[in-house]
Design a protein around this motif. Structure first.
Motif, PDB file in Angstrom:
ATOM      1  N   LYS A 119      71.148 -39.512  83.957  1.00 36.54           N
ATOM      2  CA  LYS A 119      70.721 -40.214  82.745  1.00 36.54           C
ATOM      3  C   LYS A 119      69.465 -41.031  83.021  1.00 36.54           C
ATOM      4  O   LYS A 119      68.519 -41.031  82.234  1.00 36.54           O
ATOM      5  CB  LYS A 119      71.830 -41.158  82.264  1.00 36.54           C
ATOM      6  N   LEU A 120      69.492 -41.706  84.153  1.00 36.05           N
ATOM      7  CA  LEU A 120      68.364 -42.552  84.533  1.00 36.05           C
ATOM      8  C   LEU A 120      67.120 -41.689  84.782  1.00 36.05           C
ATOM      9  O   LEU A 120      66.010 -42.045  84.367  1.00 36.05           O
ATOM     10  CB  LEU A 120      68.752 -43.321  85.807  1.00 36.05           C
ATOM     11  N   THR A 250      79.184 -48.496  82.437  1.00 37.25           N
ATOM     12  CA  THR A 250      79.402 -47.122  81.982  1.00 37.25           C
ATOM     13  C   THR A 250      80.676 -47.055  81.132  1.00 37.25           C
ATOM     14  O   THR A 250      81.487 -47.979  81.147  1.00 37.25           O
ATOM     15  CB  THR A 250      79.572 -46.150  83.168  1.00 37.25           C
ATOM     16  N   LYS A 251      80.817 -45.954  80.445  1.00 40.18           N
ATOM     17  CA  LYS A 251      82.007 -45.643  79.634  1.00 40.18           C
ATOM     18  C   LYS A 251      82.225 -46.667  78.517  1.00 40.18           C
ATOM     19  O   LYS A 251      83.359 -47.011  78.194  1.00 40.18           O
ATOM     20  CB  LYS A 251      83.243 -45.495  80.529  1.00 40.18           C
ATOM     21  N   LEU A 252      81.123 -47.141  77.961  1.00 40.40           N
ATOM     22  CA  LEU A 252      81.238 -48.059  76.833  1.00 40.40           C
ATOM     23  C   LEU A 252      81.732 -47.328  75.589  1.00 40.40           C
ATOM     24  O   LEU A 252      82.024 -47.952  74.581  1.00 40.40           O
ATOM     25  CB  LEU A 252      79.889 -48.724  76.536  1.00 40.40           C
ATOM     26  N   ASP A 253      81.785 -46.002  75.656  1.00 37.98           N
ATOM     27  CA  ASP A 253      82.318 -45.227  74.538  1.00 37.98           C
ATOM     28  C   ASP A 253      83.845 -45.241  74.535  1.00 37.98           C
ATOM     29  O   ASP A 253      84.469 -44.850  73.561  1.00 37.98           O
ATOM     30  CB  ASP A 253      81.803 -43.776  74.603  1.00 37.98           C
ATOM     31  N   MET A 273      71.629 -54.296  82.913  1.00 33.41           N
ATOM     32  CA  MET A 273      70.310 -53.704  82.637  1.00 33.41           C
ATOM     33  C   MET A 273      70.378 -52.431  81.809  1.00 33.41           C
ATOM     34  O   MET A 273      69.476 -52.129  81.040  1.00 33.41           O
ATOM     35  CB  MET A 273      69.564 -53.444  83.940  1.00 33.41           C
ATOM     36  N   PHE A 274      71.441 -51.658  82.030  1.00 31.14           N
ATOM     37  CA  PHE A 274      71.587 -50.415  81.274  1.00 31.14           C
ATOM     38  C   PHE A 274      73.036 -50.256  80.825  1.00 31.14           C
ATOM     39  O   PHE A 274      73.941 -50.803  81.460  1.00 31.14           O
ATOM     40  CB  PHE A 274      71.224 -49.197  82.136  1.00 31.14           C
ATOM     41  N   THR A 282      71.924 -38.071  77.378  1.00 35.13           N
ATOM     42  CA  THR A 282      71.175 -38.936  76.452  1.00 35.13           C
ATOM     43  C   THR A 282      72.004 -40.145  75.987  1.00 35.13           C
ATOM     44  O   THR A 282      71.476 -41.004  75.287  1.00 35.13           O
ATOM     45  CB  THR A 282      70.726 -38.123  75.223  1.00 35.13           C
ATOM     46  N   ASP A 283      73.285 -40.197  76.374  1.00 33.85           N
ATOM     47  CA  ASP A 283      74.136 -41.334  75.992  1.00 33.85           C
ATOM     48  C   ASP A 283      73.866 -42.523  76.902  1.00 33.85           C
ATOM     49  O   ASP A 283      74.715 -42.938  77.697  1.00 33.85           O
ATOM     50  CB  ASP A 283      75.630 -40.971  76.099  1.00 33.85           C
ATOM     51  N   PHE A 284      72.674 -43.063  76.793  1.00 29.29           N
ATOM     52  CA  PHE A 284      72.237 -44.038  77.781  1.00 29.29           C
ATOM     53  C   PHE A 284      71.075 -44.843  77.232  1.00 29.29           C
ATOM     54  O   PHE A 284      70.210 -44.296  76.557  1.00 29.29           O
ATOM     55  CB  PHE A 284      71.777 -43.250  79.016  1.00 29.29           C
ATOM     56  N   ASP A 285      71.065 -46.144  77.495  1.00 29.73           N
ATOM     57  CA  ASP A 285      69.919 -46.932  77.034  1.00 29.73           C
ATOM     58  C   ASP A 285      69.796 -48.233  77.813  1.00 29.73           C
ATOM     59  O   ASP A 285      70.734 -48.667  78.470  1.00 29.73           O
ATOM     60  CB  ASP A 285      70.067 -47.242  75.535  1.00 29.73           C
TER      61      ASP A 285
END
Ligand code: GDP
Length: 298
Positions: A119-120, A250-253, A273-274, A282-285
């Motif tokens: 992702k990064l 991670t796994k905020l979904d 930070m992310f 693309t599930d990343f910001d």
């Protein structure tokens, strides 16, 4: 994530609506409700205590305002305190003046490091960088292969030990990758490291040795938001054993209650930070504390 916390806080603020000025009893009752909401969301106790103390103090000292009624004032205070414990301002990656920049990923096995590396890398490419992924996780038999798959999906190169070279030395692989990046003009090196299911001294030492070999510009601690309270213990162990500059959630979904997100930055003093919220690359910001706080109080 945060659904319960969000609902509870909203319900608490509703009880303040229509009040002219908040009495000490109102402030105490509100603080009690916020405390319960945070504890139910799995926020670590020291973080909750500090949060409540700050909200109470500020609510008592709040001037009567023309623009905001008492309920709105409390919401504003809670919002600002949430932003604070989430790390304050959005913290961006610091790239080295002299490429390649080195980003090292550390965290427990299953935290989502390898997925995050992809992702990064994709995100870095979108920023106009030429990333190189480095397979320094030689602990899990399938880890190198998994990183290669992720690299292929992201369309970025992967530096890995030659097949057939035995188990390989992750520290040497990491060190060699920097020379490789320099000679092939990759400008960001993302080093994936091995994790274990729990914190263990040998893994910590290996990560520290890799850190010493590659001298990262940024070390990111990757943590699964679903592990709740354990996130704080793990984060502290990594902070002491390896050290890190920022946190990746991670796994905020998933249906995590959000405590990890709210505790880790506060307890370690390192910003989130992310954020990663899904299995797709693309599930990343970039993580924005103000946006997250607003979402919680929406
Ligand atoms: P590592 O052991 O730290 O390298 O973790 P992996 O990258 O192998 O991830 C462990 C598992 O979590 C894999 O099944 C991933 O697909 C999954 N995973 C990683 N990030 C996320 C995320 O943000 N959301 C969800 N739902 N799953 C994720």
């Amino acid at each position: 994530m945060f659904a319960t916390l969000s609902d509870r806080l909203t319900a608490t603020f509703k009880t303040l609506r229509g009040k002219g000025r908040l009495s000490e009893a109102d402030i105490d009752a509100t603080a009690r409700e916020i405390r319960i909401a945070l504890l139910e969301a799995d926020v670590a106790l020291p973080v909750v205590k500090e949060f409540i103390a700050a909200v109470k103090e500020r609510a008592r000292g709040a001037e009567v305002s023309q623009a905001l009624n008492p309920a709105q004032q409390v919401i504003k205070i809670v919002n600002e305190e949430l932003v604070q414990i989430l790390g304050g301002e959005t913290r961006r990656i610091r790239f080295a003046k002299q490429p390649p920049s080195v980003i090292m990923l550390a965290g427990l096995q299953g935290a989502g490091k390898t997925t995050l590396a992809g992702k990064l890398a994709l995100w870095l490419r979108e920023q106009g960088k030429q990333p190189l992924l480095v397979a320094a996780d030689l602990q899990r038999p399938n880890a190198v292969n998994q990183l290669q798959v992720v690299g292929e999906r992201a369309g970025v190169a992967v530096f890995a030990p030659e097949p057939g070279n035995g188990v390989g030395d992750p520290i040497a692989v990491a060190r060699d990758s920097i020379d490789h990046a320099r000679s092939k003009l990759y400008d960001v090196v993302v080093v994936d490291t091995a994790g274990r299911l729990g914190v263990d001294a040998e893994m910590m030492q290996q990560a520290a040795d890799i850190r010493d070999a590659v001298k990262p510009d940024e070390t990111l601690f990757v943590v699964d938001a679903m592990i709740g309270q354990d996130a704080v213990t793990t984060a502290n162990a990594f902070l002491e054993g390896v050290g890190f500059d920022g946190v990746v959630l991670t796994k905020l979904d998933g249906d995590a209650r959000g405590g990890a997100a709210l505790s880790v930055a506060s307890v370690t003093g390192r910003p989130v930070m992310f954020a990663s919220a899904g299995e797709k690359l693309t599930d990343f910001d970039v993580f924005h504390p103000e946006r997250m706080a607003s979402r919680i109080l929406d």
